[in-house]
Design a protein around this motif. Structure first.
Motif, PDB file in Angstrom:
ATOM      1  N   THR A 141       0.838  -1.194   0.000  1.00  0.00           N
ATOM      2  CA  THR A 141       0.000   0.000   0.000  1.00  0.00           C
ATOM      3  C   THR A 141       0.877   1.250   0.000  1.00  0.00           C
ATOM      4  OG1 THR A 141      -1.717  -1.151   1.245  1.00  0.00           O
ATOM      5  CG2 THR A 141      -1.797   1.252   1.266  1.00  0.00           C
ATOM      6  N   THR A 142       0.498   2.228  -0.811  1.00  0.00           N
ATOM      7  CA  THR A 142       1.227   3.498  -0.810  1.00  0.00           C
ATOM      8  C   THR A 142       0.468   4.529   0.023  1.00  0.00           C
ATOM      9  OG1 THR A 142       0.156   4.197  -2.861  1.00  0.00           O
ATOM     10  CG2 THR A 142       2.297   3.089  -3.063  1.00  0.00           C
ATOM     11  N   ARG A 143       1.232   5.427   0.586  1.00  0.00           N
ATOM     12  CA  ARG A 143       0.661   6.484   1.429  1.00  0.00           C
ATOM     13  C   ARG A 143       1.347   7.799   1.104  1.00  0.00           C
ATOM     14  NH1 ARG A 143       0.864   1.675   3.930  1.00  0.00           N
ATOM     15  NH2 ARG A 143      -0.964   0.999   5.081  1.00  0.00           N
ATOM     16  N   ASP A 144       0.606   8.881   1.229  1.00  0.00           N
ATOM     17  CA  ASP A 144       1.153  10.203   0.938  1.00  0.00           C
ATOM     18  C   ASP A 144       2.118  10.655   2.031  1.00  0.00           C
ATOM     19  OD1 ASP A 144      -0.593  10.171  -1.192  1.00  0.00           O
ATOM     20  OD2 ASP A 144      -1.905  11.740  -0.406  1.00  0.00           O
ATOM     21  N   ALA A 145       3.061  11.504   1.626  1.00  0.00           N
ATOM     22  CA  ALA A 145       3.930  12.202   2.569  1.00  0.00           C
ATOM     23  C   ALA A 145       3.491  13.653   2.611  1.00  0.00           C
ATOM     24  CB  ALA A 145       5.383  12.111   2.127  1.00  0.00           C
ATOM     25  N   LEU A 146       3.431  14.209   3.803  1.00  0.00           N
ATOM     26  CA  LEU A 146       3.123  15.620   3.972  1.00  0.00           C
ATOM     27  C   LEU A 146       4.423  16.353   4.243  1.00  0.00           C
ATOM     28  CD1 LEU A 146       0.051  15.334   6.375  1.00  0.00           C
ATOM     29  CD2 LEU A 146       0.061  15.430   3.878  1.00  0.00           C
ATOM     30  N   THR A 147       4.627  17.458   3.568  1.00  0.00           N
ATOM     31  CA  THR A 147       5.770  18.317   3.840  1.00  0.00           C
ATOM     32  C   THR A 147       5.299  19.403   4.797  1.00  0.00           C
ATOM     33  OG1 THR A 147       6.667  17.900   1.636  1.00  0.00           O
ATOM     34  CG2 THR A 147       7.540  19.799   2.839  1.00  0.00           C
ATOM     35  N   LEU A 148       6.001  19.518   5.923  1.00  0.00           N
ATOM     36  CA  LEU A 148       5.669  20.491   6.947  1.00  0.00           C
ATOM     37  C   LEU A 148       6.838  21.461   7.116  1.00  0.00           C
ATOM     38  CD1 LEU A 148       4.223  18.150   9.739  1.00  0.00           C
ATOM     39  CD2 LEU A 148       3.015  19.164   7.795  1.00  0.00           C
ATOM     40  N   ALA A 149       6.529  22.687   7.534  1.00  0.00           N
ATOM     41  CA  ALA A 149       7.556  23.696   7.766  1.00  0.00           C
ATOM     42  C   ALA A 149       7.263  24.459   9.031  1.00  0.00           C
ATOM     43  CB  ALA A 149       7.629  24.651   6.579  1.00  0.00           C
ATOM     44  N   ARG A 150       8.325  24.897   9.669  1.00  0.00           N
ATOM     45  CA  ARG A 150       8.224  25.766  10.847  1.00  0.00           C
ATOM     46  C   ARG A 150       9.237  26.892  10.676  1.00  0.00           C
ATOM     47  NH1 ARG A 150       9.618  24.213  17.164  1.00  0.00           N
ATOM     48  NH2 ARG A 150      10.083  26.353  17.791  1.00  0.00           N
ATOM     49  N   PRO A 151       8.782  28.137  10.711  1.00  0.00           N
ATOM     50  CA  PRO A 151       9.720  29.253  10.655  1.00  0.00           C
ATOM     51  C   PRO A 151      10.546  29.307  11.943  1.00  0.00           C
ATOM     52  CG  PRO A 151       7.476  30.062  10.894  1.00  0.00           C
ATOM     53  CD  PRO A 151       7.391  28.579  10.788  1.00  0.00           C
ATOM     54  N   ILE A 152      11.841  29.577  11.801  1.00  0.00           N
ATOM     55  CA  ILE A 152      12.748  29.682  12.950  1.00  0.00           C
ATOM     56  C   ILE A 152      13.739  30.806  12.666  1.00  0.00           C
ATOM     57  CG2 ILE A 152      12.539  27.249  13.611  1.00  0.00           C
ATOM     58  CD1 ILE A 152      15.219  26.719  12.228  1.00  0.00           C
ATOM     59  N   GLY A 153      14.503  31.177  13.637  1.00  0.00           N
ATOM     60  CA  GLY A 153      15.581  32.139  13.431  1.00  0.00           C
ATOM     61  C   GLY A 153      15.113  33.573  13.358  1.00  0.00           C
TER      62      GLY A 153
END
Length: 157
Positions: A141-153
Protein backbone atom coordinates in the motif's frame (compact mmCIF):
# COMPACT_ATOMS: atom_id res chain seq x y z
CA UNK A 1 10.23 12.21 32.39
CA UNK A 2 13.82 13.21 33.06
CA UNK A 3 15.59 13.12 29.70
CA UNK A 4 19.14 14.11 28.82
CA UNK A 5 20.00 15.14 25.27
CA UNK A 6 23.40 14.45 23.74
CA UNK A 7 24.90 14.75 20.29
CA UNK A 8 25.84 11.56 18.48
CA UNK A 9 27.82 10.39 15.46
CA UNK A 10 28.55 7.33 13.31
CA UNK A 11 29.82 5.46 16.37
CA UNK A 12 26.29 5.49 17.77
CA UNK A 13 24.75 3.57 14.87
CA UNK A 14 23.80 0.64 17.13
CA UNK A 15 21.75 2.82 19.48
CA UNK A 16 20.19 4.64 16.53
CA UNK A 17 19.14 1.40 14.85
CA UNK A 18 17.76 -0.06 18.10
CA UNK A 19 15.41 2.92 18.51
CA UNK A 20 14.59 2.92 14.78
CA UNK A 21 13.55 -0.74 14.90
CA UNK A 22 11.25 -0.16 17.86
CA UNK A 23 9.81 3.20 16.79
CA UNK A 24 8.92 2.60 13.13
CA UNK A 25 6.29 0.05 12.14
CA UNK A 26 7.64 -1.83 9.08
CA UNK A 27 4.14 -1.78 7.61
CA UNK A 28 4.61 1.84 6.57
CA UNK A 29 8.09 1.79 4.98
CA UNK A 30 9.41 4.87 6.81
CA UNK A 31 12.49 3.52 8.60
CA UNK A 32 15.99 3.89 7.19
CA UNK A 33 18.57 1.13 7.19
CA UNK A 34 22.02 1.41 8.78
CA UNK A 35 23.71 2.14 5.44
CA UNK A 36 21.39 5.07 4.76
CA UNK A 37 22.00 6.48 8.24
CA UNK A 38 25.77 6.09 8.02
CA UNK A 39 25.76 7.65 4.56
CA UNK A 40 23.92 10.79 5.68
CA UNK A 41 25.99 11.06 8.89
CA UNK A 42 29.17 11.25 6.81
CA UNK A 43 27.98 14.47 5.12
CA UNK A 44 28.74 17.99 6.34
CA UNK A 45 26.07 19.96 8.22
CA UNK A 46 24.29 16.83 9.45
CA UNK A 47 23.70 16.33 13.15
CA UNK A 48 22.30 13.58 15.33
CA UNK A 49 20.81 14.11 18.79
CA UNK A 50 19.91 11.35 21.23
CA UNK A 51 17.47 11.45 24.13
CA UNK A 52 18.44 9.31 27.08
CA UNK A 53 16.56 8.40 30.24
CA UNK A 54 19.04 7.01 32.71
CA UNK A 55 21.22 4.59 30.80
CA UNK A 56 18.57 3.94 28.13
CA UNK A 57 18.39 5.62 24.73
CA UNK A 58 14.74 6.53 24.21
CA UNK A 59 14.82 8.64 21.05
CA UNK A 60 16.80 10.46 18.42
CA UNK A 61 16.57 13.22 15.85
CA UNK A 62 18.61 13.31 12.65
CA UNK A 63 18.81 16.67 10.88
CA UNK A 64 20.73 18.54 8.21
CA UNK A 65 21.30 22.06 7.00
CA UNK A 66 20.68 22.98 3.36
CA UNK A 67 21.85 26.58 2.76
CA UNK A 68 19.47 28.59 5.00
CA UNK A 69 16.92 25.85 5.67
CA UNK A 70 17.21 22.81 7.89
CA UNK A 71 15.48 19.49 7.51
CA UNK A 72 14.44 17.11 10.27
CA UNK A 73 15.16 13.87 8.43
CA UNK A 74 14.15 11.40 11.14
CA UNK A 75 12.60 11.67 14.57
CA UNK A 76 12.05 8.51 16.57
CA UNK A 77 10.85 7.94 20.12
CA UNK A 78 10.49 4.57 21.82
CA UNK A 79 6.76 3.69 21.91
CA UNK A 80 6.61 3.27 25.70
CA UNK A 81 7.85 6.84 26.37
CA UNK A 82 5.82 8.72 23.79
CA UNK A 83 3.71 11.67 25.00
CA UNK A 84 6.22 12.48 27.76
CA UNK A 85 8.02 15.39 26.05
CA UNK A 86 10.85 13.42 24.44
CA UNK A 87 9.84 14.24 20.86
CA UNK A 88 9.27 17.91 21.67
CA UNK A 89 12.68 18.15 23.38
CA UNK A 90 14.36 16.62 20.32
CA UNK A 91 12.53 19.04 18.00
CA UNK A 92 13.53 22.04 20.10
CA UNK A 93 17.18 20.90 20.12
CA UNK A 94 17.03 20.51 16.31
CA UNK A 95 15.61 24.04 16.07
CA UNK A 96 18.33 25.49 18.32
CA UNK A 97 21.13 23.84 16.33
CA UNK A 98 19.53 24.83 13.01
CA UNK A 99 19.26 28.47 14.14
CA UNK A 100 22.89 28.42 15.29
CA UNK A 101 23.83 27.26 11.77
CA UNK A 102 21.86 30.11 10.16
CA UNK A 103 18.64 28.34 9.19
CA UNK A 104 15.42 30.32 8.90
CA UNK A 105 13.05 27.41 8.44
CA UNK A 106 12.86 23.78 9.57
CA UNK A 107 11.25 21.30 7.18
CA UNK A 108 10.19 17.69 7.55
CA UNK A 109 8.19 15.03 5.77
CA UNK A 110 5.78 12.74 7.55
CA UNK A 111 3.37 10.05 6.45
CA UNK A 112 -0.20 11.25 6.22
CA UNK A 113 -1.99 9.71 9.19
CA UNK A 114 1.13 9.33 11.33
CA UNK A 115 0.38 9.96 15.02
CA UNK A 116 3.41 12.27 15.15
CA UNK A 117 1.41 14.85 13.19
CA UNK A 118 -0.11 16.06 16.47
CA UNK A 119 3.39 16.58 17.90
CA UNK A 120 4.57 18.46 14.81
CA UNK A 121 1.53 20.69 14.58
CA UNK A 122 1.74 21.40 18.31
CA UNK A 123 5.39 22.35 17.80
CA UNK A 124 4.59 25.04 15.25
CA UNK A 125 4.77 23.11 11.98
CA UNK A 126 2.20 23.55 9.23
CA UNK A 127 1.61 21.73 5.98
CA UNK A 128 3.16 23.27 2.87
CA UNK A 129 2.97 20.34 0.44
CA UNK A 130 2.07 16.75 -0.26
CA UNK A 131 3.86 13.95 -2.13
CA UNK A 132 1.34 11.45 -3.39
CA UNK A 133 2.10 7.76 -2.86
CA UNK A 134 5.54 8.53 -1.38
CA UNK A 135 5.70 5.71 1.18
CA UNK A 136 5.28 2.09 0.14
CA UNK A 137 4.56 -0.23 3.01
CA UNK A 138 5.39 -3.89 3.40
CA UNK A 139 1.82 -4.70 2.32
CA UNK A 140 2.32 -2.84 -0.99
CA UNK A 141 0.00 0.00 0.00
CA UNK A 142 1.23 3.50 -0.81
CA UNK A 143 0.66 6.48 1.43
CA UNK A 144 1.15 10.20 0.94
CA UNK A 145 3.93 12.20 2.57
CA UNK A 146 3.12 15.62 3.97
CA UNK A 147 5.77 18.32 3.84
CA UNK A 148 5.67 20.49 6.95
CA UNK A 149 7.56 23.70 7.77
CA UNK A 150 8.22 25.77 10.85
CA UNK A 151 9.72 29.25 10.65
CA UNK A 152 12.75 29.68 12.95
CA UNK A 153 15.58 32.14 13.43
CA UNK A 154 15.84 35.91 13.16
CA UNK A 155 13.95 36.27 9.91
CA UNK A 156 10.76 35.17 11.64
CA UNK A 157 11.47 36.11 15.25
Amino acid sequence: MNVTLREGDEGDIGALMDVMENAFDPLFGEAWNAGQCLGILSLPDVWLTFAEAGDRTVGFALSRLLVDEAELLLLAVEPDVRCHGVGRALIERAVAIAVSKGAHRLLLEVRDGNQALDLYQGSGFSEIGRRRDYYRGSDGTTRDALTLARPIGDRFG
